[in-house]
Design a protein around this motif. Structure first.
Motif, mmCIF file in Angstrom:
data_model
loop_
_atom_site.group_PDB
_atom_site.id
_atom_site.type_symbol
_atom_site.label_atom_id
_atom_site.label_comp_id
_atom_site.label_asym_id
_atom_site.label_seq_id
_atom_site.Cartn_x
_atom_site.Cartn_y
_atom_site.Cartn_z
ATOM 1 N N PHE A 4 3.265 1.824 10.794
ATOM 2 C CA PHE A 4 3.138 2.400 9.452
ATOM 3 C C PHE A 4 4.079 3.588 9.261
ATOM 4 C CE2 PHE A 4 -0.806 -0.067 9.636
ATOM 5 C CZ PHE A 4 -0.694 -0.736 8.435
ATOM 6 N N LEU A 5 4.345 4.298 10.335
ATOM 7 C CA LEU A 5 5.273 5.414 10.249
ATOM 8 C C LEU A 5 6.675 4.899 9.908
ATOM 9 C CD1 LEU A 5 5.353 8.483 10.552
ATOM 10 C CD2 LEU A 5 6.054 8.159 12.921
ATOM 11 N N ASN A 6 7.066 3.811 10.569
ATOM 12 C CA ASN A 6 8.354 3.185 10.253
ATOM 13 C C ASN A 6 8.398 2.727 8.808
ATOM 14 O OD1 ASN A 6 9.795 3.479 12.559
ATOM 15 N ND2 ASN A 6 8.957 1.622 13.518
ATOM 16 N N ASN A 7 7.322 2.060 8.390
ATOM 17 C CA ASN A 7 7.246 1.600 7.011
ATOM 18 C C ASN A 7 7.426 2.769 6.039
ATOM 19 O OD1 ASN A 7 6.733 -0.911 7.978
ATOM 20 N ND2 ASN A 7 4.531 -0.876 7.529
ATOM 21 N N TYR A 8 6.800 3.872 6.386
ATOM 22 C CA TYR A 8 6.917 5.048 5.508
ATOM 23 C C TYR A 8 8.366 5.497 5.441
ATOM 24 C CZ TYR A 8 6.391 9.664 3.521
ATOM 25 O OH TYR A 8 6.519 10.763 2.705
ATOM 26 N N ASN A 9 8.963 5.631 6.597
ATOM 27 C CA ASN A 9 10.338 6.150 6.633
ATOM 28 C C ASN A 9 11.346 5.212 5.976
ATOM 29 O OD1 ASN A 9 9.786 8.656 7.757
ATOM 30 N ND2 ASN A 9 9.680 7.792 9.825
ATOM 31 N N ASN A 10 11.004 3.912 5.968
ATOM 32 C CA ASN A 10 11.887 2.955 5.300
ATOM 33 C C ASN A 10 11.496 2.684 3.857
ATOM 34 O OD1 ASN A 10 13.114 2.657 7.763
ATOM 35 N ND2 ASN A 10 11.764 0.975 8.368
ATOM 36 N N CYS A 11 10.558 3.472 3.345
ATOM 37 C CA CYS A 11 10.058 3.287 1.974
ATOM 38 C C CYS A 11 9.440 1.911 1.755
ATOM 39 C CB CYS A 11 11.173 3.496 0.953
ATOM 40 S SG CYS A 11 12.023 5.047 1.134
ATOM 41 N N GLU A 12 8.844 1.380 2.813
ATOM 42 C CA GLU A 12 8.207 0.062 2.666
ATOM 43 C C GLU A 12 6.705 0.161 2.850
ATOM 44 O OE1 GLU A 12 10.160 -1.981 5.777
ATOM 45 O OE2 GLU A 12 11.917 -2.487 4.556
ATOM 46 N N ILE A 13 6.190 1.367 2.807
ATOM 47 C CA ILE A 13 4.771 1.518 3.127
ATOM 48 C C ILE A 13 3.887 0.953 2.037
ATOM 49 C CG2 ILE A 13 4.562 3.870 2.138
ATOM 50 C CD1 ILE A 13 2.875 3.728 5.234
ATOM 51 N N ARG A 14 2.809 0.231 2.486
ATOM 52 C CA ARG A 14 1.772 -0.180 1.536
ATOM 53 C C ARG A 14 0.490 0.495 1.965
ATOM 54 N NH1 ARG A 14 3.446 -6.400 0.937
ATOM 55 N NH2 ARG A 14 1.195 -6.669 0.884
ATOM 56 N N TYR A 15 0.138 1.517 1.202
ATOM 57 C CA TYR A 15 -1.006 2.346 1.620
ATOM 58 C C TYR A 15 -2.296 1.543 1.664
ATOM 59 C CZ TYR A 15 1.941 6.474 1.309
ATOM 60 O OH TYR A 15 2.916 7.410 1.510
ATOM 61 N N GLY A 16 -2.415 0.524 0.798
ATOM 62 C CA GLY A 16 -3.610 -0.321 0.831
ATOM 63 C C GLY A 16 -3.769 -0.954 2.214
ATOM 64 N N ASP A 17 -2.680 -1.486 2.745
ATOM 65 C CA ASP A 17 -2.728 -2.107 4.076
ATOM 66 C C ASP A 17 -3.013 -1.065 5.151
ATOM 67 O OD1 ASP A 17 -2.085 -4.417 2.835
ATOM 68 O OD2 ASP A 17 0.015 -4.492 3.513
ATOM 69 N N MET A 18 -2.392 0.064 4.998
ATOM 70 C CA MET A 18 -2.594 1.115 6.001
ATOM 71 C C MET A 18 -4.056 1.546 6.039
ATOM 72 S SD MET A 18 -0.732 4.795 6.378
ATOM 73 C CE MET A 18 -1.073 5.854 7.776
ATOM 74 N N LYS A 19 -4.635 1.711 4.849
ATOM 75 C CA LYS A 19 -6.034 2.154 4.801
ATOM 76 C C LYS A 19 -6.971 1.073 5.332
ATOM 77 C CE LYS A 19 -5.837 3.932 0.505
ATOM 78 N NZ LYS A 19 -6.286 4.733 -0.673
ATOM 79 N N LYS A 20 -6.627 -0.192 5.066
ATOM 80 C CA LYS A 20 -7.455 -1.271 5.618
ATOM 81 C C LYS A 20 -7.447 -1.209 7.145
ATOM 82 C CE LYS A 20 -7.338 -4.824 2.181
ATOM 83 N NZ LYS A 20 -6.291 -5.681 1.641
ATOM 84 N N GLN A 21 -6.274 -1.010 7.700
ATOM 85 C CA GLN A 21 -6.151 -0.915 9.157
ATOM 86 C C GLN A 21 -6.929 0.297 9.674
ATOM 87 O OE1 GLN A 21 -4.323 -3.180 11.169
ATOM 88 N NE2 GLN A 21 -5.589 -2.139 12.691
ATOM 89 N N LEU A 22 -6.729 1.418 8.999
ATOM 90 C CA LEU A 22 -7.414 2.648 9.419
ATOM 91 C C LEU A 22 -8.924 2.449 9.371
ATOM 92 C CD1 LEU A 22 -7.380 5.639 10.237
ATOM 93 C CD2 LEU A 22 -7.247 6.233 7.817
#
Ligand code: TRP
Length: 330
Positions: free
Chosen positions: A257-275
């Motif tokens: 998710f950190l990579n996704n963030y840095n590449n502007c590809e983050i999907r917070y919905g997916d991140m929160k589901k994982q979290l």
């Protein structure tokens, strides 16, 4: 000989992840290397006049949640403050060495006096001398507490010093102690401050929260549309989500998710589901163990009885020395 550690656990409120990572985890590490006395501060709770019907279940729950989190009653003395009559006796002695002026200017007293003007009782005023008695009764060297308790600890050292000066050397002067790095502050899910017992309940994950509740709370955590430029610094509320992920998720997920963030590809919905799922994996075994223990009253009573015996063995020695030194030995 192992150094002596004493810490008191408040008996009000449900334990949350902030308590877990801030305090309990420290206790669990310390139990290996120190001679530990951990207790539920039920006398201190009386300063705010809790409902008598709630006191006992609260004390049982705190014991169960701490044991479920890894505190081992065979390694530490785990007890209720009110089971140790030596504590109020030492408290009385220390009150003779505590001055009205210094008690009145204690930050916690001033806060409480402001928040409950109809109940500014003597117990509230002398809260620091009771806390000093908790600590000094075992001649503690170290006290694992957060920043908010440092003033109380400083007063403990002052009372200890005054006793030693007047009656002879009895007490070491205890210092604040935290295992490992500096204190972790666990951020709340709304990006406002840290997880806390009394405020922002919906942004705080409790060890007693059911799976669905955890999912709901995590999914509601504040996010935004995500960065549009590579390597944008994170806003606080996003940094918080990453920090929580670091605590409960695998390194792989965190880095992804950190990579996704840095590449502007983050999907917070997916991140929160994982979290949420990782949080559940972390919390649910603790919750289940704690619930099972709360239904096993004989077990809780056995833990408290054994803790009481261990604590009184040490407390009675200190108190008997204090009495003799003061001249109470007729
Ligand atoms: N005052 C502490 C708190 O509010 C609880 C406490 C009571 C304590 N007695 C103690 C902590 C002795 C350390 C040692 O969190």
């Amino acid at each position: 000989m192992k150094e002596i550690v004493v810490s008191g656990i408040r008996s009000t409120g449900y334990l949350h992840l902030g308590n877990y990572f801030g305090a309990i985890q420290n206790y669990v590490k310390m139990q290996e290397d120190f001679n530990c006395y951990f207790f539920v501060a039920d006398y201190h709770a009386l300063t705010t006049h809790p409902d008598p019907k709630e006191l006992k279940p609260n004390v049982y729950r705190v014991i169960a949640e701490n044991v479920a989190s890894g505190l081992d009653p065979n390694k530490v003395a785990l007890y209720a403050q009110s089971d140790i009559p030596e504590i109020p006796e030492l408290y009385l002695m220390l009150n003779m060495l505590a001055y009205k002026g210094e008690l009145e200017k204690t930050a916690s007293f001033k806060d409480k006096a402001r928040s409950q003007p109809d109940n500014i009782n003597a117990g509230l005023l002398t809260y620091p001398s009771l806390m000093a008695a908790d600590i000094l009764i075992h001649k503690a060297h170290k006290v694992p507490v957060g920043k908010d308790q440092e003033q109380h600890l400083e007063m403990t050292r002052n009372f200890a010093g005054r006793f030693n000066h007047r009656y002879g050397d009895l007490f070491p002067e205890p210092t604040a102690f935290n295992f490992g790095e500096q204190l972790v502050k666990i951020p709340s899910l709304d990006g406002k401050g840290k997880m806390s017992k009394s405020e922002n309940e919906n942004a705080t994950i409790y060890l007693a929260d059911e799976d669905d509740k955890i999912r709901k709370k995590v999914m509601k955590a504040k996010t935004d549309g995500g960065p549009t430029e590579a390597n944008t610094p994170m806003p606080d509320y996003i940094e918080n989500i990453f920090m929580l992920m670091k605590l409960v998720s695998s390194e792989e997920h965190y880095n992804q998710f950190l990579n996704n963030y840095n590449n502007c590809e983050i999907r917070y919905g997916d991140m929160k589901k994982q979290l949420a799922e990782d949080m559940i994996k972390f919390v649910s075994p603790i919750r289940e163990k704690a619930v099972a223990m709360q239904n096993d009253i004989p077990l809780l009573q056995k833990i408290l009885a054994e803790g009481k015996d261990k604590a009184r063995e040490s407390a009675s020695k200190t108190l008997s020395d204090a009495r003799k030194m003061i001249g109470i030995n007729y």
